[in-house]
Design a protein around this motif. Structure first.
Motif, PDB file in Angstrom:
ATOM      1  N   THR A 146      10.713  41.223  11.302  1.00 26.60           N
ATOM      2  CA  THR A 146      11.323  41.806  12.620  1.00 26.60           C
ATOM      3  C   THR A 146      12.079  43.067  12.527  1.00 26.60           C
ATOM      4  O   THR A 146      12.835  43.185  13.595  1.00 26.60           O
ATOM      5  N   ASN A 147      12.701  43.396  11.380  1.00 28.63           N
ATOM      6  CA  ASN A 147      13.754  44.389  11.008  1.00 28.63           C
ATOM      7  C   ASN A 147      13.335  45.281   9.927  1.00 28.63           C
ATOM      8  O   ASN A 147      12.525  44.604   9.247  1.00 28.63           O
ATOM      9  N   HIS A 160      17.100  39.310   7.789  1.00 24.50           N
ATOM     10  CA  HIS A 160      17.793  38.210   7.138  1.00 24.50           C
ATOM     11  C   HIS A 160      16.882  37.391   6.109  1.00 24.50           C
ATOM     12  O   HIS A 160      17.383  36.571   5.493  1.00 24.50           O
ATOM     13  N   TRP A 185      21.841  41.103   7.119  1.00 20.06           N
ATOM     14  CA  TRP A 185      20.939  42.010   6.498  1.00 20.06           C
ATOM     15  C   TRP A 185      20.496  41.626   4.975  1.00 20.06           C
ATOM     16  O   TRP A 185      21.735  41.732   4.453  1.00 20.06           O
ATOM     17  N   PRO A 232      18.612  48.594  14.809  1.00 19.91           N
ATOM     18  CA  PRO A 232      18.233  47.342  14.020  1.00 19.91           C
ATOM     19  C   PRO A 232      19.041  46.427  14.496  1.00 19.91           C
ATOM     20  O   PRO A 232      18.982  45.142  14.118  1.00 19.91           O
ATOM     21  N   ARG A 285      20.209  43.335  17.372  1.00 17.71           N
ATOM     22  CA  ARG A 285      19.406  42.454  18.242  1.00 17.71           C
ATOM     23  C   ARG A 285      20.360  41.786  19.030  1.00 17.71           C
ATOM     24  O   ARG A 285      21.619  41.644  18.876  1.00 17.71           O
ATOM     25  N   TYR A 333      26.314  41.210  16.969  1.00 12.53           N
ATOM     26  CA  TYR A 333      27.569  41.257  16.010  1.00 12.53           C
ATOM     27  C   TYR A 333      28.747  41.110  16.620  1.00 12.53           C
ATOM     28  O   TYR A 333      29.887  41.475  16.303  1.00 12.53           O
ATOM     29  N   LYS A 370      28.426  48.235  12.451  1.00 10.90           N
ATOM     30  CA  LYS A 370      28.585  46.692  12.146  1.00 10.90           C
ATOM     31  C   LYS A 370      29.781  46.406  11.615  1.00 10.90           C
ATOM     32  O   LYS A 370      30.326  45.254  11.877  1.00 10.90           O
TER      33      LYS A 370
END
Lengths: 366, 423, 558
Positions: A68-69, A90, A147, B78, B80, B94, B297
């Motif tokens: 999803t990323n 992740h 990530w 990227p 969410r 984050y 981030k």
């Protein structure tokens, strides 16, 4: 395996459109003519490349669904069956590329380009459509809480090493898909690489705060068997973010690439002997605005580097010279990136993941 | 300490270490008369309560990557969204700790502003006026210092640290200039005496004797203003231990995050607790024309604990109801992601967050369209924002001052406070 | 206090010092009676301007029922006039000499002497430099250092060139150094319009830039009509780098201001119509057509530009400085008055519109007429102003205003950063201990620090505000400490080396720094402080000097 001289001539065979978003990862599936590429949205496509260089551009055959990323890295087993992907979602996922698909879908591979052209009132190119088999992953590894920035598969395919922005480095038993060991870094993991003998790992670290005293850059060699630091190279790379790393097939050479937004042509490649201390050698010229990926050629002597300047450079590591540049810098003030590069197992082909939404396949003439 | 500081870089900073100082310190110098006896100043002394902390996101934070996420859209990036304490309000993954405080936040997703670049944006978002006008408008900190500052306090009323505003006190005058600390919250130059306490006392006594003699038949206000400022400088040094966070920091550093910004937020809490009217804390690194996502981030990992711990502490101490906490920068960032993985400046649709004193929390005000390109509902201008802030703080947004003969108002004509945001 | 002074050798002599012994009330009485006693019919127009000033000011006092302060004593007068004329406090010797002088004409004489002092021209150049540039000029890279400009301007004051003449040269910008005025407005003709009309014409046009002026006659067309005189100016780079960069001002023969209407009505992409240059409240410029076939050099690449066949800049310079320009003489008369008397007869000085009437209309008219009659001789005007009794009033009295509206006592103004630095040097004998560097600058970036901490001490209304940073700097910086500590030849050293009793050394200390003798109480306290040194005399002397240069008495001109 082609002679070094043969690497002097790269010819663009195909440009494969995949413009849903930036293409961020690319890899050949073992010794097959299969090519996998992933993008920023987490989509992964697989193409079967024709043997004939003058064949029309192939269309993708499979789509791997689940991420999803952004896909940060794709690696594959030598038999070409297993593709393993690391993502910003992740997770690390295993894909059996020989499994029977769960269904079919039709994609428009150049949908963005058509939309853009339509909006600008220009000529809309014909749709490039493909019907793909879709399939889910067979395994999902959830060892990171942020990530997964990089992934390496050992030469014997027994180990996987992943690093994440959660600051953890995880060593996996690849066949069992089980975590073996993990250790924590003082910052985010950026690039990881495993030595061919499975004993050493290179992990680079970063905390990209430009003006803050908690900014951090680090490069260390780890003893994989214990999860302890073997050698800290950080003092050789003060303030430098290492975005890419690769061991030569014989393990005698470790290549590092400077990434991040760097001024001018400072995206340099560094070469060092992973077994003994010594100043790293620096290859010039550097990539403008930084390096994105490094890949040793199967011949062990040559190295490809890609950068934010839309250029791939092929280096003779022994002579520390550019053998050739593949592709031309594109764009004006700022260049698009070639996000990732991969050699085919026989070393005759090179695939590049282009931020502009395409995969290019280059062949080195015999 | 070497009392000389001759580095050019320090000199080149305008408004360097300019203190904000109010006019009177009645307790010490009442016998000099003048200012302390003016009724407006007497009223000032009585005023208590409202405070303001500005968390300044220097360079301009990306709204889509923080408070106005666009998951699944080409502009989304990227990051969410995550659910928060308030059902229906989602923010970036984050900012997990801040997500537990959305009941305190008013998220304005519909900022539409006029100054697209840094110096002009920094000026505009600190003064609510355009820099190009060349009128010396004061920063919000100076305005708050003037109207909410305690003139009988030992500490300055306008303290700032890190990258912050560029307008200074403007027409309000040097009394309201900011008192600037280092990026790490440490005291800056000329705050360490080069003589010992006994000598300071002796020369101070001589000076006071001279002043008393002179004040007997010289009654002009400037003399009194000079004397009061001198006393403030001495009193500040006597009170300066508050700026030393070395003892209490270890206890809280995990909650605030062990960063310069975290430490400055902690100091901000201490300062408002001690009665400082306005504290500005700047966080840098937001100008992410390249590598926007890693940049944001990293920044949010600094911001999230610091901001959250600040709100928690203010709340726990009963200060939040009187302390307005503003989160903003000079610009937002483009929905469009450029080919350096960056986002550029964007002023057509972006986000600012208010919390605490005078603000109704737990709400989102305004909205942008699906890709975040335009404001869909309730656009908010600089003037509206400042009118809201000033109203929340109990300052009349139509307060009038003069530059020469020309009247100037605290907010531009037509600015209106946004009632929905006010508690 | 008078008792004490009589005991000091200096104060024993007569003259003006005697005057100071009179109780203040009696003095005021004498002063007023003297004026009232002179029948106005006898004065006629031959009366010197200084007397006419005093008469006008006194008439207002009577009308407003105001009791003025007495005349300043000699010490207060001397310090004030030094600061105003040469930008620095008097030296110890100068003070001593003046206080001992019995000549009843000594004030007029010291004024004459200071007007001929080379520092007079430099100081006036500093004052006008601030008028023309301020602390934050536009185009700061080019205009931050203005040595060449100040040199040019100082030359004008040295030769006492008439004001209209040097302003004409300024607006022509052809003399070396003068060009910097326009350099600050590079590519910003609107800013030049605002500045020139504000400074030289006393009019506030900036509102009319965006909309018709709300309470004046100015319209946007007046504004852009004036802007037409600047729109063709080009700043040409003539090489050099950093502070050595040189410029000249060229003028193109083509180019117009495009007017697009009120800002609020403007639309993106709107072109605007060309506006003809027009003198403020005057005629449209009569401009001949360009000669046929005239070819304009490319101003972007040219090193120099030829004079255009018709120069708008020339026309503007002539019109601004013309004797019959209704704004010009009045604006400068008011400005120079305010420079010495504190408050403009029209206040603030650069807003002479009809909505802002003078406090003393006849006086402003008199000043204007006389300045015209004297061919814009500023030195003459200044001499008259500072010789007036009005200028020489004491700064004492109940009023708390910095700039009293009716001039019933002397105004109080902060020393500029430049005056403060010069006065620190003078008062503490800094230059006796530190031979000048070749560039005349002080070490440790002292000038820059003084500009930072003392450069802008006022709010939007021009009111002084003491600031925390100023006092942190005064208290804790080495830049101030260097004046205070003992160095061979400086004031601390002179005091420490002297074998005189501390009483006399304290007198010297006060005369050096505050230009006056100490009161009995002050003397006693300072002597006690210095006597209790316990072998730490150096530190004690430094503390005493520090206390004096930090006093509000020193910080201001009053």
């Amino acid at each position: 395996m082609p002679e070094p001289a043969a690497l002097g001539q790269a010819k663009l065979l195909w440009t494969l459109p995949f413009d849903a978003d930036w293409v961020t990862a690319v890899c050949f599936l073992g010794s097959t003519r299969r090519l996998a590429a992933g993008n920023n949205l987490g989509q992964v496509l697989i193409w079967d490349l024709p043997e004939q260089p003058d064949a029309p551009p192939p269309l993708p055959r499979r789509r791997l669904d689940g991420h999803t990323n952004a896909i940060s890295r794709l690696v594959a087993t030598a038999d070409g069956r297993w593709l393993i992907s690391a993502s910003y979602d992740h997770t690390i996922r295993y894909w059996d590329t020989q499994a029977s698909p769960q269904g079919q879908e039709t994609l428009t591979l150049n949908a963005r380009a058509r939309e853009e052209a339509g909006r600008r009132g220009g000529k809309v190119p014909p749709a490039v459509e493909a019907t793909v088999n879709v399939q889910p992953a067979t395994q999902v590894l959830r060892g990171h809480r942020d990530w997964v920035s990089d992934l390496a598969l050992s030469r014997d395919e027994q180990l996987l090493l992943s690093g994440g922005d959660d600051g953890w480095v995880v060593l996996w038993d690849r066949p069992a898909a089980k975590e073996q060991r993990r250790w924590q870094l003082p910052a985010w993991a950026y690039a990881v690489a495993l030595s061919p003998d499975n004993r050493q790992a290179l992990v680079s670290e970063r905390r990209p705060l430009v003006f803050d005293s908690s900014r951090h850059a680090g490069v260390r060699l780890w003893d994989v068997t214990s999860g302890t630091v073997q050698r800290d190279l950080s003092s050789d790379f003060k303030g430098i973010y290492i975005s890419a790393a690769d061991y030569s097939p014989d393990g005698k050479l470790l290549a590092l690439g400077r990434g991040g937004e760097v001024d001018g042509f400072n995206g340099k490649v560094f070469l060092l002997d992973p077994a003994s201390p010594g100043k790293p050698r620096e290859l010039s010229p550097g990539h403008q605005y930084g390096i994105t990926d490094l890949a040793f050629h199967p011949d062990g002597r040559h190295l490809a580097s890609s950068g934010r300047d839309t250029v791939v450079r092929l280096w003779d590591t022994a002579a520390a010279k550019v053998v050739q540049e593949i592709g031309k810098p594109r764009g004006s003030q700022f260049k698009d990136w070639i996000h990732a590069i991969a050699f085919s197992a026989d070393g005759r082909w090179l695939a590049t993941a282009d931020m502009a939404g395409a995969v290019q396949v280059w062949a080195f003439s015999a | 300490m070497n009392p000389f500081c001759s580095k050019r870089e320090h000199i080149s900073r305008r408004a360097f270490l300019k203190g904000s100082l109010c006019t009177a310190g009645g307790l010490v110098v009442a016998n000099w008369g003048g200012l302390v006896h003016s009724p407006t100043i007497a009223a000032d002394v009585e005023r208590r309560g409202k405070r303001c902390i500005l968390l300044w996101m220097n360079g301009g934070a990306s709204q889509i990557d923080t408070f106005d996420l666009k998951p699944g859209r080409p502009t989304g990036g990227p990051f969410r969204p995550i659910a928060t304490r308030v059902p229906g309000i989602q923010i970036c993954e984050y900012l997990p700790r801040l997500a537990q405080h959305t009941d305190k936040l008013a998220v304005i997703r519909s900022m539409r502003t006029e100054s697209p670049d840094h110096p002009d944006g920094i000026y505009h978002m600190h003064t609510c006026y355009k820099m190009a006008e060349r009128t010396p408008h004061p920063e919000i900190g100076a305005m708050v210092a003037k109207y909410l500052g305690r003139i009988d306090a030992d500490l300055p009323s306008f303290v700032r640290m890190g990258p912050t505003g560029n307008a200074g006190a403007g027409y309000l005058g040097p009394q309201y200039e900011p008192f600037s600390l280092g990026r790490d919250g440490k005291l800056s130059y000329f705050t360490t005496p080069y003589v010992d306490a006994a000598a300071e006392q002796r020369r101070g006594d001589l000076w006071r004797l001279l002043e008393t003699e002179f004040a007997r038949d010289h009654h002009a206000e400037p003399f009194a203003s000079h004397r009061l400022a001198k006393e403030r400088a001495w009193r500040l040094l006597r009170a300066k231990s508050i700026f030393d966070t070395s003892k209490d920091w270890p206890e809280v550093c995990e909650r605030y995050g062990n960063t310069d910004f975290g430490r400055c937020c902690f100091l901000a809490r201490k300062l408002v607790e001690a009665g400082v009217a306005f504290v500005e804390v700047g966080q840098d690194n937001y100008d992410s024309h390249a590598d926007n996502f890693v940049c944001h981030k990293a920044n949010m990992q600094v911001l999230d604990p610091a901001w959250s711990a600040l709100l928690e502490d203010l709340d726990a101490r009963g200060l939040l109801q009187d302390t307005l906490v503003i989160w903003m920068g000079e610009v937002g960032r483009t929905p469009y992601i450029n080919n350096r993985a960056g986002r550029d400046h964007y002023i057509r649709a972006w986000t600012i967050v208010l919390a605490g004193g005078g603000i109704k929390g737990g709400q989102v005000y305004g909205a942008t369209d699906a890709d975040g390109k335009e404001v869909k509902d309730n656009p908010v201008s600089e003037g509206d924002l400042f009118a809201t802030i000033y109203t929340a703080l109990g300052i009349n947004p139509r307060t009038k001052h003069y530059v020469g003969t020309r009247p100037v108002w605290a907010t531009p004509e037509g600015s209106r406070p946004i009632r929905e945001l006010l508690a | 206090m008078p008792e004490d002074r009589r005991q000091r050798p200096i104060a024993k002599t007569g003259g003006a010092t005697e005057m100071t012994r009179l109780p203040t009330q009696l003095w005021v009485f004498t002063f007023c009676c003297a004026w009232i006693a002179l029948p106005s019919v006898l004065w006629g127009e031959e009366r010197p301007l200084r007397q006419r000033i005093d008469a006008e000011v006194r008439a207002a006092w009577e009308r407003e029922q105001i009791t003025p302060a007495g005349l300043a004593d000699d010490a207060a007068f001397l310090r004030r006039v030094y600061l105003d004329l040469v930008g620095c406090v008097p030296s110890y010797d100068e003070v001593r000499q003046f206080l001992q002088d019995n000549d009843p004409q000594k004030r007029a004489k010291v004024i004459d002497r200071l007007l001929d002092d080379p520092r007079f021209a430099d100081h006036q150049a500093n004052v006008w430099d601030q008028v023309l540039f301020g602390r934050h000029p536009l185009n700061p890279e080019a205009t931050r250092k203005r040595d060449s400009f100040k040199k040019w301007l100082s030359g004008k004051f040295t030769r006492n060139e008439p004001y209209d003449r040097w302003v004409r040269e300024l607006l022509r910008a052809e003399e070396e150094g003068s060009e910097l005025f326009y350099v600050q407005f590079r590519n910003q003709p609107e800013e030049a319009t605002v500045a020139v009309s504000r400074i030289f014409l006393g009019t506030q046009l900036q509102c009319a830039r965006c909309h018709d002026h709300p309470f004046e006659n100015w319209t946007q067309r007046d504004f852009y009509g004036m802007a037409g005189f600047f729109v063709r100016l080009v700043v040409l780079d003539n090489g050099g780098s950093g502070n050595q960069r040189r410029y000249t001002i060229g003028e193109k023969a083509t180019g117009e201001v495009l007017f697009t209407g009120a800002v609020k009505d403007q639309k993106p992409g709107q072109k605007g119509e060309p506006v003809k240059p027009k003198f403020l409240l005057g005629p449209v410029l009569d401009e001949p057509p360009l000669p046929a076939g005239y070819k304009e050099p490319d101003a972007r690449t040219a090193k120099t530009l030829p004079k255009p066949p018709f120069s708008r800049k020339e026309k503007l310079a002539e019109w601004v400085t013309a004797r019959d320009n209704p704004f010009f003489a009045r604006a400068v008369a008011n400005r120079v008055w305010a420079q010495f008397l504190g408050r403009g007869l029209v206040h603030p000085v650069d807003d002479l519109g009809e909505h802002n009437l003078p406090s003393h209309p006849e006086l402003l008219q008199t000043l204007t007429d006389e300045l015209l009659a004297h061919g814009f001789d500023l030195k003459w005007l200044i001499r008259e102003l500072v010789n007036s009794q009005t200028y020489q009033l004491a700064s004492t009295g109940p009023s708390t205003e910095a700039l009293p509206r009716w001039y019933e006592r002397a105004r109080v103004r902060p020393l500029s950063a430049e005056e403060l630095l010069a006065s620190f040097r003078q008062a503490t004998g800094y230059d006796n201990a530190n031979p000048n560097r070749p560039d005349g600058r002080l070490p440790n970036a002292t000038e820059e620090y003084f500009l930072i901490f003392f450069g802008e001490p006022t709010n939007g209304l021009g009111e002084f505000q003491g600031s925390l940073s100023e006092h942190l700097f005064l208290n804790n910086s080495g830049q101030v400490w260097q004046f205070v500590q003992r160095r061979k030849g400086n004031l601390a050293d002179v005091l420490l080396s002297s074998t005189e009793p501390w009483e006399q050394r304290v007198d010297r200390l006060f005369l050096s720094i505050l230009s006056r003798l100490p009161s009995a109480k002050e003397r006693q306290a300072f002597v006690a402080h210095l006597n209790s040194a316990d072998g730490k005399a150096e530190a004690r002397v430094a503390e005493a000097i520090w206390a004096l240069i930090n006093s509000s008495e020193f910080r201001f001109n009053h």
